[in-house]
Enzyme design. Structure first.
Site, short mmCIF file in Angstrom:
data_model
loop_
_atom_site.label_atom_id
_atom_site.label_comp_id
_atom_site.label_asym_id
_atom_site.label_seq_id
_atom_site.Cartn_x
_atom_site.Cartn_y
_atom_site.Cartn_z
N GLU A 263 -43.68 20.88 27.53
CA GLU A 263 -43.26 20.22 26.29
C GLU A 263 -44.43 20.19 25.32
O GLU A 263 -45.59 20.06 25.74
CB GLU A 263 -42.81 18.77 26.54
CG GLU A 263 -41.47 18.63 27.24
CD GLU A 263 -41.61 18.49 28.73
OE1 GLU A 263 -40.60 18.61 29.45
OE2 GLU A 263 -42.76 18.28 29.20
N TYR B 102 -48.80 28.65 22.70
CA TYR B 102 -47.85 28.88 23.79
C TYR B 102 -46.97 30.09 23.48
O TYR B 102 -46.67 30.90 24.38
CB TYR B 102 -47.00 27.64 24.02
CG TYR B 102 -47.81 26.41 24.36
CD1 TYR B 102 -48.93 26.49 25.17
CD2 TYR B 102 -47.45 25.15 23.86
CE1 TYR B 102 -49.68 25.36 25.47
CE2 TYR B 102 -48.19 24.02 24.17
CZ TYR B 102 -49.31 24.13 24.97
OH TYR B 102 -50.05 23.01 25.27
#
Length: 215
Positions: free
Chosen positions: A145, A157
């Site tokens: 998350e 990411y």
């Protein structure tokens, strides 16, 4: 686990990934407080490093040390009574990452880099380590998350193959911000493994790496 070594220039400023041990906890907890000042309660890493469904790794500086002076825990009672102080040298922890394994998936539960070591590729090195851990555990995907407002983290990411897969509403307790769920494609495929291999080479080139070992 896989051990990764990288040097950032010919003068050798090396970093290594290895499993977190008890002696790392004080430094890791300090980095956690610095990176997540509103986190409460703090993570109990003494319990986490014995958690059978989790793995924690640290990125250490091979040639930088933290000098700690503390009371001896020697086995002689008279020595303990005297309160003898001993000086201990510990490798300096630059960052850490934790992964939990559940239902064939690997999930990054925490990742942080010490302030003075940011923008040196440590976060990318930790991500590479997490992908290798997940592969070794035969996980199909790696998830995490990220705060919806943290565009820098989301871009990092995404660079390593994570895709946005949904939202967790009001996920963060400090300001009730939404969390973006991010996940990789199937990491077992040859295509994704080739993708990660390419990213390792790019990291080497960017930071002038002249040696990297995968053990």
């Amino acid at each position: 686990m896989t051990r990764v070594r990288t040097t950032t220039n010919e003068l050798a400023f090396p970093f290594s990934l290895r499993p977190m041990v008890k002696d790392d906890i004080d430094q890791v907890s300090t980095i956690e407080r610095e990176s997540f000042p509103t986190l409460w309660p703090p993570t109990s890493y003494r319990k986490e490093i014995t958690n059978k469904i989790a793995e924690y790794i640290v990125c250490v500086c091979d040639h930088e040390y933290l000098t700690v002076t503390k009371q001896s825990n020697g086995w002689r009672r008279w020595l303990r009574k005297k309160g003898t102080l001993v000086t201990v040298k510990k490798r300096l922890v630059a960052g850490f990452l934790g992964v939990w394994y559940m239902g064939g998936e690997a999930h990054i539960v925490t990742v942080a880099v010490k302030g003075e070591f940011r923008r040196r590729g440590i976060g990318e090195l930790l991500l590479i380590g997490s992908l290798e851990l997940a592969t070794a555990r035969d996980a199909q995907v790696l998830t995490l998350e990220a705060r919806e407002s943290n565009n820098i983290a989301k871009a990092l990411y995404a660079k390593y193959g994570f895709l946005e897969a949904g939202l967790r509403k009001r996920y963060y307790s400090d300001n009730h911000e939404d969390a973006v769920i991010m996940t990789t494609p199937d990491i077992k495929t040859s295509g994704f493994q080739q993708f990660i291999s390419k990213k390792k080479k790019e990291l080497d080139l960017r930071y002038g790496t002249n040696s990297r070992e995968y053990l």
